[in-house]
Design a protein around this motif. Sequence first.
Motif, PDB file in Angstrom:
ATOM      1  N   ALA A  95      39.985  35.921  27.667  1.00 26.04           N
ATOM      2  CA  ALA A  95      39.407  36.515  28.892  1.00 26.04           C
ATOM      3  C   ALA A  95      39.181  38.015  28.756  1.00 26.04           C
ATOM      4  O   ALA A  95      40.025  38.735  28.227  1.00 26.04           O
ATOM      5  N   THR A  96      38.051  38.477  29.247  1.00 22.98           N
ATOM      6  CA  THR A  96      37.838  39.922  29.336  1.00 22.98           C
ATOM      7  C   THR A  96      38.511  40.412  30.626  1.00 22.98           C
ATOM      8  O   THR A  96      38.765  39.634  31.557  1.00 22.98           O
ATOM      9  N   GLU A  97      38.758  41.719  30.673  1.00 26.62           N
ATOM     10  CA  GLU A  97      39.341  42.326  31.864  1.00 26.62           C
ATOM     11  C   GLU A  97      38.446  42.046  33.079  1.00 26.62           C
ATOM     12  O   GLU A  97      38.925  41.692  34.163  1.00 26.62           O
ATOM     13  N   GLU A  98      37.150  42.193  32.879  1.00 30.17           N
ATOM     14  CA  GLU A  98      36.184  41.999  33.980  1.00 30.17           C
ATOM     15  C   GLU A  98      36.241  40.551  34.494  1.00 30.17           C
ATOM     16  O   GLU A  98      36.237  40.316  35.709  1.00 30.17           O
ATOM     17  N   GLN A  99      36.321  39.578  33.569  1.00 32.33           N
ATOM     18  CA  GLN A  99      36.375  38.163  33.991  1.00 32.33           C
ATOM     19  C   GLN A  99      37.628  37.897  34.831  1.00 32.33           C
ATOM     20  O   GLN A  99      37.565  37.230  35.866  1.00 32.33           O
ATOM     21  N   MET A 100      38.772  38.432  34.365  1.00 28.90           N
ATOM     22  CA  MET A 100      40.038  38.176  35.082  1.00 28.90           C
ATOM     23  C   MET A 100      39.995  38.747  36.497  1.00 28.90           C
ATOM     24  O   MET A 100      40.375  38.090  37.463  1.00 28.90           O
ATOM     25  N   LEU A 101      39.514  39.999  36.588  1.00 27.92           N
ATOM     26  CA  LEU A 101      39.524  40.661  37.898  1.00 27.92           C
ATOM     27  C   LEU A 101      38.525  40.008  38.843  1.00 27.92           C
ATOM     28  O   LEU A 101      38.797  39.846  40.032  1.00 27.92           O
ATOM     29  N   ARG A 102      37.367  39.623  38.295  1.00 30.35           N
ATOM     30  CA  ARG A 102      36.325  39.047  39.150  1.00 30.35           C
ATOM     31  C   ARG A 102      36.781  37.707  39.756  1.00 30.35           C
ATOM     32  O   ARG A 102      36.500  37.409  40.916  1.00 30.35           O
ATOM     33  N   GLN A 103      37.506  36.884  38.954  1.00 36.55           N
ATOM     34  CA  GLN A 103      37.934  35.590  39.482  1.00 36.55           C
ATOM     35  C   GLN A 103      38.767  35.753  40.749  1.00 36.55           C
ATOM     36  O   GLN A 103      38.567  35.062  41.742  1.00 36.55           O
ATOM     37  N   PHE A 104      39.694  36.698  40.718  1.00 33.84           N
ATOM     38  CA  PHE A 104      40.535  36.912  41.896  1.00 33.84           C
ATOM     39  C   PHE A 104      39.793  37.681  42.987  1.00 33.84           C
ATOM     40  O   PHE A 104      40.040  37.468  44.181  1.00 33.84           O
ATOM     41  N   ASP A 105      38.879  38.548  42.588  1.00 36.51           N
ATOM     42  CA  ASP A 105      38.104  39.296  43.577  1.00 36.51           C
ATOM     43  C   ASP A 105      37.292  38.340  44.456  1.00 36.51           C
ATOM     44  O   ASP A 105      37.238  38.480  45.676  1.00 36.51           O
ATOM     45  N   VAL A 106      36.669  37.339  43.813  1.00 32.54           N
ATOM     46  CA  VAL A 106      35.847  36.379  44.573  1.00 32.54           C
ATOM     47  C   VAL A 106      36.726  35.339  45.265  1.00 32.54           C
ATOM     48  O   VAL A 106      36.657  35.165  46.485  1.00 32.54           O
ATOM     49  N   ASN A 107      37.579  34.650  44.496  1.00 30.53           N
ATOM     50  CA  ASN A 107      38.273  33.473  45.051  1.00 30.53           C
ATOM     51  C   ASN A 107      39.400  33.830  46.027  1.00 30.53           C
ATOM     52  O   ASN A 107      39.653  33.077  46.963  1.00 30.53           O
ATOM     53  N   VAL A 108      40.082  34.937  45.779  1.00 29.06           N
ATOM     54  CA  VAL A 108      41.236  35.285  46.626  1.00 29.06           C
ATOM     55  C   VAL A 108      40.882  36.403  47.608  1.00 29.06           C
ATOM     56  O   VAL A 108      40.965  36.237  48.823  1.00 29.06           O
ATOM     57  N   HIS A 109      40.440  37.538  47.061  1.00 27.05           N
ATOM     58  CA  HIS A 109      40.137  38.650  47.954  1.00 27.05           C
ATOM     59  C   HIS A 109      38.896  38.364  48.797  1.00 27.05           C
ATOM     60  O   HIS A 109      38.771  38.879  49.912  1.00 27.05           O
ATOM     61  N   GLY A 110      38.006  37.518  48.288  1.00 31.20           N
ATOM     62  CA  GLY A 110      36.840  37.102  49.086  1.00 31.20           C
ATOM     63  C   GLY A 110      37.264  36.370  50.350  1.00 31.20           C
ATOM     64  O   GLY A 110      36.658  36.524  51.417  1.00 31.20           O
ATOM     65  N   VAL A 111      38.328  35.566  50.228  1.00 30.49           N
ATOM     66  CA  VAL A 111      38.863  34.869  51.410  1.00 30.49           C
ATOM     67  C   VAL A 111      39.476  35.889  52.371  1.00 30.49           C
ATOM     68  O   VAL A 111      39.240  35.847  53.587  1.00 30.49           O
ATOM     69  N   ALA A 112      40.252  36.830  51.818  1.00 30.02           N
ATOM     70  CA  ALA A 112      40.886  37.849  52.678  1.00 30.02           C
ATOM     71  C   ALA A 112      39.809  38.662  53.405  1.00 30.02           C
ATOM     72  O   ALA A 112      39.941  38.953  54.601  1.00 30.02           O
ATOM     73  N   ARG A 113      38.724  39.008  52.680  1.00 27.87           N
ATOM     74  CA  ARG A 113      37.648  39.797  53.321  1.00 27.87           C
ATOM     75  C   ARG A 113      36.976  38.985  54.431  1.00 27.87           C
ATOM     76  O   ARG A 113      36.596  39.543  55.470  1.00 27.87           O
ATOM     77  N   THR A 114      36.810  37.686  54.198  1.00 24.56           N
ATOM     78  CA  THR A 114      36.190  36.837  55.229  1.00 24.56           C
ATOM     79  C   THR A 114      37.077  36.814  56.476  1.00 24.56           C
ATOM     80  O   THR A 114      36.593  36.925  57.609  1.00 24.56           O
ATOM     81  N   ILE A 115      38.385  36.700  56.263  1.00 29.64           N
ATOM     82  CA  ILE A 115      39.313  36.725  57.402  1.00 29.64           C
ATOM     83  C   ILE A 115      39.200  38.067  58.136  1.00 29.64           C
ATOM     84  O   ILE A 115      39.135  38.122  59.371  1.00 29.64           O
ATOM     85  N   LYS A 116      39.140  39.170  57.355  1.00 27.94           N
ATOM     86  CA  LYS A 116      39.033  40.493  57.991  1.00 27.94           C
ATOM     87  C   LYS A 116      37.761  40.611  58.830  1.00 27.94           C
ATOM     88  O   LYS A 116      37.737  41.282  59.861  1.00 27.94           O
ATOM     89  N   ALA A 117      36.695  39.935  58.377  1.00 28.95           N
ATOM     90  CA  ALA A 117      35.414  40.032  59.096  1.00 28.95           C
ATOM     91  C   ALA A 117      35.423  39.256  60.407  1.00 28.95           C
ATOM     92  O   ALA A 117      34.812  39.682  61.388  1.00 28.95           O
ATOM     93  N   VAL A 118      36.103  38.103  60.435  1.00 25.95           N
ATOM     94  CA  VAL A 118      36.008  37.251  61.634  1.00 25.95           C
ATOM     95  C   VAL A 118      37.212  37.374  62.571  1.00 25.95           C
ATOM     96  O   VAL A 118      37.121  37.026  63.751  1.00 25.95           O
ATOM     97  N   ALA A 119      38.350  37.859  62.052  1.00 26.83           N
ATOM     98  CA  ALA A 119      39.578  37.857  62.867  1.00 26.83           C
ATOM     99  C   ALA A 119      39.504  38.752  64.115  1.00 26.83           C
ATOM    100  O   ALA A 119      40.051  38.369  65.161  1.00 26.83           O
TER     101      ALA A 119
END
Length: 272
Positions: A95-119
């Motif tokens: 894995a590249t550094e970019e690949q590792m960070l992007r996976q969590f940025d989209v799958n995990v932090h993307g969920v947190a951002r969605t919650i922040k937008a609608v909560a």
Amino acid sequence: MSHSRSIFITGASSGIGLATAKLFHDKGWQVAATMRDPKDAASWMTGERCVIFACDVTDQSALDAAAGETLSKFGKIDVAFANAGYGLNGPIEGATEEQMLRQFDVNVHGVARTIKAVAPDMRARKSGLIITTSSIGGLIGMPMAPFYISSKHAVEGLIESARFELAPFGIQMKLLEPGGIKTDFSRRSADWTDHPAYADAISAGKKMAVDLLDSAPAPEKVAEVVLKMATDGKDRLRYLAKPGPYVALYKALPDRLWRGMIQMALRNAAKN
Ligand SMILES: NC(=O)c1ccc[n+]([C@@H]2O[C@H](COP(=O)([O-])OP(=O)(O)OC[C@H]3O[C@@H](n4cnc5c(N)ncnc54)[C@H](OP(=O)(O)O)[C@@H]3O)[C@@H](O)[C@H]2O)c1
């Protein structure tokens, strides 16, 4: 303002998100379909009860803007479906550094951002349901997918924990846990790490992923589970959707047997 219920969906361009948008629209709901590129929108999405927004879940301002415009148009968001995600597969060493960070940025932090937008609106109205797409990979480990699997385990922890802070404001959280589903997930949406020492395991993993999903249930079956989650009125956290035999076997078998079975499946995929 209309009196029908509304759903805000991320990753509505294909697969589970698209099938869910269509089913809810067919059932009379107002649908905010968000996707990275609105050119990917289905033709029916131009209808009166649907709005389309460009939205990458790595961009909080895009999510905030989409949620804000949905509220202006529909008056409220009854259900948010944090569904966008993809799989980074392959061995950790490749894995590249970019690949590792992007996976969590989209799958995990993307969920947190969605919650922040609608909560904020749900909190003010003391009502709302947030459904997040996890996976059976949020419950059990699978070979050649350590980053994807750990991102979905993180999603499980994120939601199981966040429900405590949101429940006092009348916001309910539910986790959708699909098994293998026939979508773009194992082809167009898949990213792979690469490392020569793991060449055979990578090619077996790629073959296994594609074969498994090609013969898997359609995303419309999962959309039916999402509709049930949105309408059953139950105070329940987890909903499996077409999980196949894996979760039951994982729970029933001793670890040594479970591991042997999965390793055998990988070896068979490598041979074929
Ligand atoms: N298929 C399965 O076997 C399976 C099993 C368990 C869980 N899941 C989960 O189900 C969810 C949906 O996947 P799917 O199976 O329906 O696959 P899919 O057809 O590939 O759909 C993935 C969706 O996520 C979107 N997406 C990816 N990265 C994004 C980003 N940065 N911002 C916004 N949207 C993004 C994609 O948008 P683009 O069109 O722009 O790429 C697409 O709309 C994912 O969370 C996945 O992990 C899938």
